[in-house]
Write a protein that holds these residues in place. Structure first.
Motif, PDB file in Angstrom:
ATOM      1  N   ARG A  12       0.849  -1.195   0.000  1.00 50.24           N
ATOM      2  CA  ARG A  12       0.000   0.000   0.000  1.00 50.24           C
ATOM      3  C   ARG A  12       0.881   1.240   0.000  1.00 50.24           C
TER       4      ARG A  12
ATOM      5  N   THR B 266      -0.635   4.467   0.067  1.00 47.01           N
ATOM      6  CA  THR B 266      -1.352   5.543   0.755  1.00 47.01           C
ATOM      7  C   THR B 266      -2.085   4.947   1.941  1.00 47.01           C
ATOM      8  N   PRO B 267      -2.086   5.677   3.074  1.00 47.84           N
ATOM      9  CA  PRO B 267      -2.828   5.159   4.232  1.00 47.84           C
ATOM     10  C   PRO B 267      -4.321   5.316   4.046  1.00 47.84           C
ATOM     11  N   GLY B 268      -5.073   4.588   4.814  1.00 42.77           N
ATOM     12  CA  GLY B 268      -6.509   4.716   4.769  1.00 42.77           C
ATOM     13  C   GLY B 268      -6.969   6.065   5.311  1.00 42.77           C
ATOM     14  N   ASP B 269      -8.151   6.525   4.905  1.00 39.06           N
ATOM     15  CA  ASP B 269      -8.708   7.800   5.359  1.00 39.06           C
ATOM     16  C   ASP B 269      -9.204   7.621   6.783  1.00 39.06           C
TER      17      ASP B 269
END
Length: 490
Positions: A369, A371-374
């Protein structure tokens, strides 16, 4: 179908596979028995590893110097102790403080007891021994018979027999003397029974340790959900004494031995026996055994309790730190290493260089991944609910329901004393205005009196406190007086 003779032979073969009998029929059995009996005693059940090696080495040197060269095996004391530990005669363990010690296994304790009985006084078919057998058989029959009327009849007969003995003693005032020979037989029977205890205690402790090893091994190989493993093994860790047949038998015996009154009675009975004239005919070693019965029981109990505590600690620590996936990975890695060594060693030459592993292999990862999660919630939080007590509260009203008014109480106490060296706290509280006679103000006044220095009057004081809402509460406490001036100021 095997014959009776063949069955007896196979049974004897299985019996001689026991480490206890294996120790006794070895070529150097007299040496092993003598060295273990010298190094390990009732007063010294565990010996530091270094001390054991030194003492056994000195004993081997003395035997060789005395002309028993052919009776002493080749090798150092360290090698002998290692062989004895591998054979199951010695147990090596680490105590608190990282001290490594040896102790005798249950098999070694049993072998020493058998050798001691064979080399000492021969057991005799005596009145005491037969009575012990008959009493045990009678107790077994009573416990096994469910017939209530039979039990009642036996108790009635016993009561009549005891009552007749009491009547005879009251009439004659004399106790029938017992011949010294019979007392000697009974003492030998008691010592025979006591000598079995150390091996029994050792077997219980080792059964608990074996259960501990089984639990840890099963835990490392378990593939069930972690929650189920935690529940099962934590419960077994808390009830290790009930997990083995030996432990359950020991728990039953402990209900008899664990009674402090029974142990006190045992000590008093031993004192009576040792004061009798017949004990002068006993060898010094047997008199010492009689005197040490209570302590040997306490040592055996402590040995079992120590094994129980260690098992509970090890199982609980293993369960808390248990990671099935990691344990399987470590086991697979060690298995691969051993397989690689088994392949490489046969063809390797002495001094052949080994190519080192210069870098660890790179993990084959398909996707990471980027990008981190929102972390933001999809919608805002709900507005706070209005409460009925959100109205403004007057400061005076809040203060009235608050803690003690220390400043006002100090001024009131000094004014009530009117220059006196001491003042009665209950009287000062009763004379205070209603605003200073709340329950919390009574506590505050006692706290001020404690800081000034107070003395108990020995009488019970009663006061009536007034809450801010006008309700009253009556309190009672030990009367005290508070000092308002130091003696030097008078």
């Amino acid at each position: 179908m095997i014959s009776r003779t063949e069955g007896a032979y196979l049974g004897a073969v299985r019996a001689f596979q026991n480490p206890m009998l294996d120790l006794l029929h070895k070529r150097y059995a007299p040496l092993v028995v003598s060295l273990l009996s010298v190094v390990f005693t009732a007063e010294r059940p565990t010996v530091p590893v270094a001390d054991a090696h030194t003492e056994i080495g000195d004993a081997l040197h003395q035997l060789r110097a005395a002309g028993y060269e052919d009776k002493v095996p080749v090798g150092s004391a360290r090698d002998l102790c290692r062989q004895w530990a591998d054979a199951g005669w010695l147990v090596r363990q680490v105590l608190d403080g990282d001290v490594e010690v040896y102790r005798l296994s249950a098999h070694a304790v049993g072998a020493l007891e058998v050798a001691g009985r064979a080399g000492g006084a021969r057991a005799r078919v005596s009145q005491s021994r037969v009575r012990t057998l008959l009493d045990a058989l009678d107790r077994l029959a009573q416990d096994a018979d469910p017939d209530v009327m039979v039990r009642v009849a036996r108790l009635d007969a016993e009561i009549r027999r005891l009552q007749a003995e009491v009547t005879r003693l009251e009439r004659t005032g004399e106790v029938d003397p017992v011949d010294d020979e019979q007392l000697l037989e009974e003492a030998e029977n008691v010592l025979h029974l006591v000598r079995e205890l150390p091996a029994d205690f050792a077997r219980v402790a080792e059964s608990i340790k074996a259960m501990q090893r089984d639990v840890v091994t099963a835990l490392r190989q378990d593939e069930r959900p972690t929650g189920a493993v935690l529940r099962e093994y934590l419960e077994r860790g808390e009830h290790v004494m009930e997990s083995t047949a030996e432990g359950r038998a020991f728990a039953g015996a402990l209900r008899l031995l664990g009674d402090p009154q029974r142990l006190d009675e045992l000590s008093a009975q031993l004192d009576v026996v040792l004061r009798h004239r017949f004990t002068r005919r006993l060898p010094a070693a047997q008199r010492t055994e009689l005197r040490e019965i209570g302590r040997r029981i306490e040592q055996g109990l402590e040995q079992v309790f120590t094994a129980q505590r260690e098992a509970s600690y090890v199982i609980t620590a293993q369960v808390r730190n248990h990671d099935p996936l990691r344990d399987r990975q470590v086991d697979d890695l060690l298995r691969d290493v051993m397989t690689g060594l088994a392949v490489w060693v046969p063809d390797a030459r002495r001094g052949e260089p080994v190519e080192p592993l210069r870098r660890l292999p790179v993990a084959d990862v398909d996707h990471l991944r980027q990008t981190p999660g929102d972390l933001r919630p999809p919608q805002g939080p709900a507005p706070l609910t209005s409460w009925d007590d959100d109205e403004d509260v007057a400061q005076d009203e809040a203060r009235a329901w608050g803690g003690p008014h220390y400043a006002d109480l100090g001024v009131h106490l000094a004014g009530f004393a009117d220059g006196a060296a001491t003042v009665d706290v209950a009287a000062a509280f009763t004379a205070a205005p209603a605003a200073l006679r709340r329950p919390v103000d009574l506590l505050g006044l006692l706290e001020i009196a404690h800081q000034l220095g107070m003395e108990e009057t020995g009488e019970l004081a009663y006061v009536e406190a007034v809450r801010p809402d006008g309700s009253r509460r009556r309190f009672a406490f030990g009367g005290v007086t508070a000092r308002t001036k130091d003696e030097d100021d008078e």
